[in-house]
Design an enzyme around this catalytic site. Sequence first.
Site, mmCIF file in Angstrom:
data_model
loop_
_atom_site.group_PDB
_atom_site.id
_atom_site.type_symbol
_atom_site.label_atom_id
_atom_site.label_comp_id
_atom_site.label_asym_id
_atom_site.label_seq_id
_atom_site.Cartn_x
_atom_site.Cartn_y
_atom_site.Cartn_z
ATOM 1 N N SER A 142 14.303 1.126 -12.728
ATOM 2 C CA SER A 142 14.159 2.065 -11.623
ATOM 3 C C SER A 142 14.939 1.542 -10.430
ATOM 4 O O SER A 142 15.212 0.336 -10.320
ATOM 5 C CB SER A 142 12.688 2.207 -11.236
ATOM 6 N N TYR A 155 4.570 -1.343 -9.035
ATOM 7 C CA TYR A 155 5.501 -0.585 -9.874
ATOM 8 C C TYR A 155 6.887 -1.225 -9.823
ATOM 9 O O TYR A 155 7.542 -1.420 -10.852
ATOM 10 C CB TYR A 155 5.568 0.866 -9.386
#
Length: 267
Positions: A142, A155
């Site tokens: 990501s 995350y």
Amino acid sequence: MQLTNKTIVVTGAGSGIGQQLSMQLAQRGANVAGVDINATALGETGNLAGPAPGQFKGFRTDITDPEKVNALPAEVLAHFGSVDGIINNAGIIQPFRPVPELTMEEINRVMAVNFYGTIYVTRAFVPLLLTRPEAHIVNVSSMGGFLPVPGQTIYGAAKAAVKLFTEGLYAELKDTPVKVTVVFPGAIATNIMQNSGLNLPKADTAGESKFKPIAAAQAASEILRGMEKNQFRVVIGPDARAMDKLYRLSPRYAADLIQRKMRSLLG
């Protein structure tokens, strides 16, 4: 790697980028072993993927359970006869809260799906991939894996771990038939917030921004193009590409910029 007549395992195949990957792989003539914890969502992907030159078969599996993941290669082999690649796409985000306000259950769940699930699937399938004339591993990290995002620290830590895990795999498998690609999506218009159990707006409605989220179909297309070209890294979306360059130039300035943006979005 040419994808026609190959068998590719896609995790998180029930929605978003994973669903689009499954559909586009089948359209390219690849066989797709779609993996997801949601059987209904897998059925929807199967309906969307066919009829196509390739075949789609859903496998309901919890990727955070190593025993179930270890049983998956035999199930895929029994149906398709071979495995040529895996795309570790499944992922969830955390509640938008600072680290001290998260429970350990929330922290462990984010790490289990995003990082350990990627490890379990990779370890389970690598022995099969090493027997193929050519094979490929794609792991989806990501933008948050190289840039700190307040309220998504766990995350980001999980996706940063996916980044380095993938780069390490690349080095370890460099002299084998298995190619390795790491993917860094920016904002993508998917249901990741809802699928993560969060009651927040989807990415495409979460405030005004210079960079608009791109469609999941476009993200999937760029991932598959990177796979076909054996790219080392694929950065998806104008936001991810811009912040990738900025973070290389000035990590602190980039971190401060994202902090201001997130404060204005979340209040």
